[in-house]
Design a protein around this motif. Structure first.
Motif, PDB file in Angstrom:
ATOM      1  N   PRO A 196       0.719  -1.429   0.189  1.00 12.63           N
ATOM      2  CA  PRO A 196      -0.851  -0.183  -0.142  1.00 12.63           C
ATOM      3  C   PRO A 196       1.031   1.245  -0.047  1.00 12.63           C
ATOM      4  CG  PRO A 196      -0.333  -1.286   2.439  1.00 12.63           C
ATOM      5  CD  PRO A 196       0.402  -1.676   0.811  1.00 12.63           C
ATOM      6  N   HIS A 197       1.959   0.921   0.011  1.00 10.56           N
ATOM      7  CA  HIS A 197       2.750   2.379   0.623  1.00 10.56           C
ATOM      8  C   HIS A 197       3.402   2.638  -0.817  1.00 10.56           C
ATOM      9  CE1 HIS A 197       0.528   3.113   4.189  1.00 10.56           C
ATOM     10  NE2 HIS A 197       1.878   2.008   4.880  1.00 10.56           N
ATOM     11  N   GLU A 198       3.005   2.079  -1.242  1.00 13.13           N
ATOM     12  CA  GLU A 198       4.504   1.881  -2.661  1.00 13.13           C
ATOM     13  C   GLU A 198       3.775   2.021  -3.569  1.00 13.13           C
ATOM     14  OE1 GLU A 198       6.914  -1.326  -3.533  1.00 13.13           O
ATOM     15  OE2 GLU A 198       7.463  -1.573  -1.664  1.00 13.13           O
ATOM     16  N   LYS A 199       4.150   2.733  -5.421  1.00 14.75           N
ATOM     17  CA  LYS A 199       3.280   3.630  -6.380  1.00 14.75           C
ATOM     18  C   LYS A 199       3.220   1.845  -6.475  1.00 14.75           C
ATOM     19  CE  LYS A 199       3.359   5.905 -10.634  1.00 14.75           C
ATOM     20  NZ  LYS A 199       4.293   6.383 -11.358  1.00 14.75           N
ATOM     21  N   PRO A 200       1.543   1.661  -7.215  1.00 17.28           N
ATOM     22  CA  PRO A 200       1.499   0.431  -7.639  1.00 17.28           C
ATOM     23  C   PRO A 200       1.213   0.781  -9.285  1.00 17.28           C
ATOM     24  CG  PRO A 200      -0.762   1.904  -7.669  1.00 17.28           C
ATOM     25  CD  PRO A 200       0.501   3.017  -6.488  1.00 17.28           C
ATOM     26  N   SER A 201       1.569  -1.234  -9.946  1.00 21.44           N
ATOM     27  CA  SER A 201       2.625  -1.147 -10.587  1.00 21.44           C
ATOM     28  C   SER A 201       0.789  -1.888 -11.428  1.00 21.44           C
ATOM     29  CB  SER A 201       2.974  -2.574 -10.611  1.00 21.44           C
ATOM     30  OG  SER A 201       3.800  -2.963 -11.578  1.00 21.44           O
ATOM     31  N   SER A 202       0.216  -1.620 -12.931  1.00 23.97           N
ATOM     32  CA  SER A 202      -0.655  -2.454 -13.305  1.00 23.97           C
ATOM     33  C   SER A 202      -0.484  -3.564 -14.162  1.00 23.97           C
ATOM     34  CB  SER A 202      -1.002  -0.551 -14.317  1.00 23.97           C
ATOM     35  OG  SER A 202      -1.238   0.031 -13.817  1.00 23.97           O
ATOM     36  N   PHE A 203       1.201  -2.963 -14.747  1.00 25.39           N
ATOM     37  CA  PHE A 203       1.536  -4.841 -15.361  1.00 25.39           C
ATOM     38  C   PHE A 203       2.202  -5.452 -14.363  1.00 25.39           C
ATOM     39  CE2 PHE A 203       0.954  -1.538 -18.338  1.00 25.39           C
ATOM     40  CZ  PHE A 203      -0.134  -1.919 -19.390  1.00 25.39           C
ATOM     41  N   ASN A 204       1.451  -6.870 -14.021  1.00 25.89           N
ATOM     42  CA  ASN A 204       2.162  -7.491 -12.685  1.00 25.89           C
ATOM     43  C   ASN A 204       1.715  -8.687 -13.632  1.00 25.89           C
ATOM     44  OD1 ASN A 204       0.021  -7.431 -11.775  1.00 25.89           O
ATOM     45  ND2 ASN A 204       0.590  -5.840 -10.567  1.00 25.89           N
ATOM     46  N   GLY A 205       2.009 -10.012 -12.385  1.00 23.53           N
ATOM     47  CA  GLY A 205       1.409 -10.693 -12.433  1.00 23.53           C
ATOM     48  C   GLY A 205       0.023 -11.634 -12.599  1.00 23.53           C
ATOM     49  N   MET A 206      -0.204 -10.713 -11.622  1.00 23.01           N
ATOM     50  CA  MET A 206      -2.084 -10.878 -11.543  1.00 23.01           C
ATOM     51  C   MET A 206      -2.448 -10.060 -12.819  1.00 23.01           C
ATOM     52  SD  MET A 206      -2.253 -12.139  -9.053  1.00 23.01           S
ATOM     53  CE  MET A 206      -4.081 -12.450  -8.187  1.00 23.01           C
ATOM     54  N   CYS A 207      -2.211  -9.108 -13.307  1.00 22.73           N
ATOM     55  CA  CYS A 207      -2.474  -8.414 -14.374  1.00 22.73           C
ATOM     56  C   CYS A 207      -3.266  -9.290 -15.707  1.00 22.73           C
ATOM     57  CB  CYS A 207      -1.547  -7.044 -15.148  1.00 22.73           C
ATOM     58  SG  CYS A 207      -2.308  -6.779 -16.689  1.00 22.73           S
ATOM     59  N   CYS A 208      -1.866 -10.134 -15.934  1.00 24.77           N
ATOM     60  CA  CYS A 208      -1.746 -11.536 -16.575  1.00 24.77           C
ATOM     61  C   CYS A 208      -2.458 -12.226 -16.585  1.00 24.77           C
ATOM     62  CB  CYS A 208      -0.329 -11.781 -16.743  1.00 24.77           C
ATOM     63  SG  CYS A 208       1.406 -10.736 -17.411  1.00 24.77           S
ATOM     64  N   GLY A 209      -2.587 -13.014 -15.268  1.00 24.75           N
ATOM     65  CA  GLY A 209      -3.316 -13.867 -15.025  1.00 24.75           C
ATOM     66  C   GLY A 209      -5.193 -13.386 -15.060  1.00 24.75           C
ATOM     67  N   TRP A 210      -5.199 -12.535 -14.834  1.00 30.24           N
ATOM     68  CA  TRP A 210      -6.896 -11.938 -15.382  1.00 30.24           C
ATOM     69  C   TRP A 210      -6.827 -11.702 -16.293  1.00 30.24           C
ATOM     70  CZ3 TRP A 210      -9.949  -8.931 -17.148  1.00 30.24           C
ATOM     71  CH2 TRP A 210     -11.407  -8.790 -16.853  1.00 30.24           C
ATOM     72  N   CYS A 211      -6.191 -11.273 -17.425  1.00 29.10           N
ATOM     73  CA  CYS A 211      -6.492 -11.591 -19.194  1.00 29.10           C
ATOM     74  C   CYS A 211      -6.287 -12.326 -19.679  1.00 29.10           C
ATOM     75  CB  CYS A 211      -4.852 -10.970 -19.772  1.00 29.10           C
ATOM     76  SG  CYS A 211      -5.327 -10.515 -21.349  1.00 29.10           S
ATOM     77  N   CYS A 212      -5.680 -13.716 -19.727  1.00 26.66           N
ATOM     78  CA  CYS A 212      -5.652 -15.201 -19.605  1.00 26.66           C
ATOM     79  C   CYS A 212      -6.881 -15.651 -18.847  1.00 26.66           C
ATOM     80  CB  CYS A 212      -4.053 -15.817 -19.353  1.00 26.66           C
ATOM     81  SG  CYS A 212      -3.000 -15.143 -19.598  1.00 26.66           S
ATOM     82  N   LEU A 213      -7.368 -15.488 -18.032  1.00 25.20           N
ATOM     83  CA  LEU A 213      -9.051 -16.083 -17.635  1.00 25.20           C
ATOM     84  C   LEU A 213      -9.937 -15.565 -18.142  1.00 25.20           C
ATOM     85  CD1 LEU A 213      -8.300 -17.087 -14.065  1.00 25.20           C
ATOM     86  CD2 LEU A 213      -8.537 -17.723 -15.286  1.00 25.20           C
ATOM     87  N   SER A 214      -9.767 -14.568 -18.247  1.00 26.55           N
ATOM     88  CA  SER A 214     -10.696 -13.531 -19.482  1.00 26.55           C
ATOM     89  C   SER A 214     -10.963 -13.791 -20.268  1.00 26.55           C
ATOM     90  CB  SER A 214     -10.210 -12.072 -19.633  1.00 26.55           C
ATOM     91  OG  SER A 214      -9.436 -11.605 -19.940  1.00 26.55           O
ATOM     92  N   MET A 215      -9.815 -14.303 -21.058  1.00 27.13           N
ATOM     93  CA  MET A 215      -9.929 -14.606 -22.573  1.00 27.13           C
ATOM     94  C   MET A 215     -11.133 -16.611 -22.232  1.00 27.13           C
ATOM     95  SD  MET A 215      -5.936 -14.586 -24.208  1.00 27.13           S
ATOM     96  CE  MET A 215      -5.795 -12.880 -24.216  1.00 27.13           C
ATOM     97  N   VAL A 216     -11.244 -17.019 -21.420  1.00 25.91           N
ATOM     98  CA  VAL A 216     -11.846 -18.234 -21.930  1.00 25.91           C
ATOM     99  C   VAL A 216     -12.702 -17.485 -20.380  1.00 25.91           C
ATOM    100  CG1 VAL A 216     -10.234 -19.813 -22.121  1.00 25.91           C
ATOM    101  CG2 VAL A 216     -10.453 -19.333 -19.741  1.00 25.91           C
ATOM    102  N   GLY A 217     -13.499 -16.479 -20.092  1.00 27.27           N
ATOM    103  CA  GLY A 217     -14.441 -16.528 -19.514  1.00 27.27           C
ATOM    104  C   GLY A 217     -14.843 -16.841 -17.765  1.00 27.27           C
ATOM    105  N   CYS A 218     -12.814 -16.808 -17.559  1.00 29.32           N
ATOM    106  CA  CYS A 218     -13.234 -16.871 -15.784  1.00 29.32           C
ATOM    107  C   CYS A 218     -12.530 -16.128 -15.405  1.00 29.32           C
ATOM    108  CB  CYS A 218     -12.296 -18.710 -15.588  1.00 29.32           C
ATOM    109  SG  CYS A 218     -13.471 -19.713 -16.672  1.00 29.32           S
ATOM    110  N   SER A 219     -12.050 -14.422 -15.623  1.00 29.70           N
ATOM    111  CA  SER A 219     -11.972 -14.116 -14.658  1.00 29.70           C
ATOM    112  C   SER A 219     -13.086 -13.764 -13.645  1.00 29.70           C
ATOM    113  CB  SER A 219     -11.713 -13.054 -15.933  1.00 29.70           C
ATOM    114  OG  SER A 219     -13.321 -12.070 -16.255  1.00 29.70           O
ATOM    115  N   CYS A 220     -13.398 -13.790 -13.441  1.00 30.26           N
ATOM    116  CA  CYS A 220     -14.473 -13.905 -12.387  1.00 30.26           C
ATOM    117  C   CYS A 220     -13.907 -14.348 -10.702  1.00 30.26           C
ATOM    118  CB  CYS A 220     -16.325 -13.934 -12.630  1.00 30.26           C
ATOM    119  SG  CYS A 220     -15.921 -15.801 -12.651  1.00 30.26           S
TER     120      CYS A 220
END
Length: 108
Positions: free
Chosen positions: A24-48
């Motif tokens: 919380p005390h660092e500048k947040p990064s938009s591109f990280n592992g969770m971003c990639c994970g969400w993107c991959c899961l969204s391709m198969v409709g499972c990002s939820c």
């Protein structure tokens, strides 16, 4: 700005929120592992799945009332709205944990 990001780059918004939760005390990064994970899961409709887990983590971390069922339901029905809500909540919590005003003076 976050509203446009939720519509056109939701994976980046998810990653930024996740980054803010972890550090919380660092500048947040938009591109990280969770971003990639969400993107991959969204391709198969499972990002939820990731989004529901993140909402549950936020509720636990910030003491917000709710249920796991509603976390996943919100993530599945309207992921953009949920991502925007999570982003705003995390920003509000990080900003409020900054400077703490000293208690008011009292007279004896």
């Amino acid at each position: 700005m976050a509203g446009l990001c939720a519509c056109f780059l939701p994976c980046c918004l998810f990653g930024r929120t996740q980054s803010r939760l972890e550090k919380p005390h660092e500048k947040p990064s938009s591109f990280n592992g969770m971003c990639c994970g969400w993107c991959c899961l969204s391709m198969v409709g499972c990002s939820c799945i990731l989004q529901g887990l993140q909402r549950g983590r936020m509720r636990d971390q910030y003491g917000i009332k709710g249920s796991t069922f509603m976390d996943f339901l919100g993530a599945a029905c309207c992921p953009c709205c949920g991502l925007l809500q999570e982003e705003k909540e995390s920003v509000k919590r990080v900003e409020s944990s900054g400077y703490q005003a000293p208690p008011a003076m009292t007279y004896a």
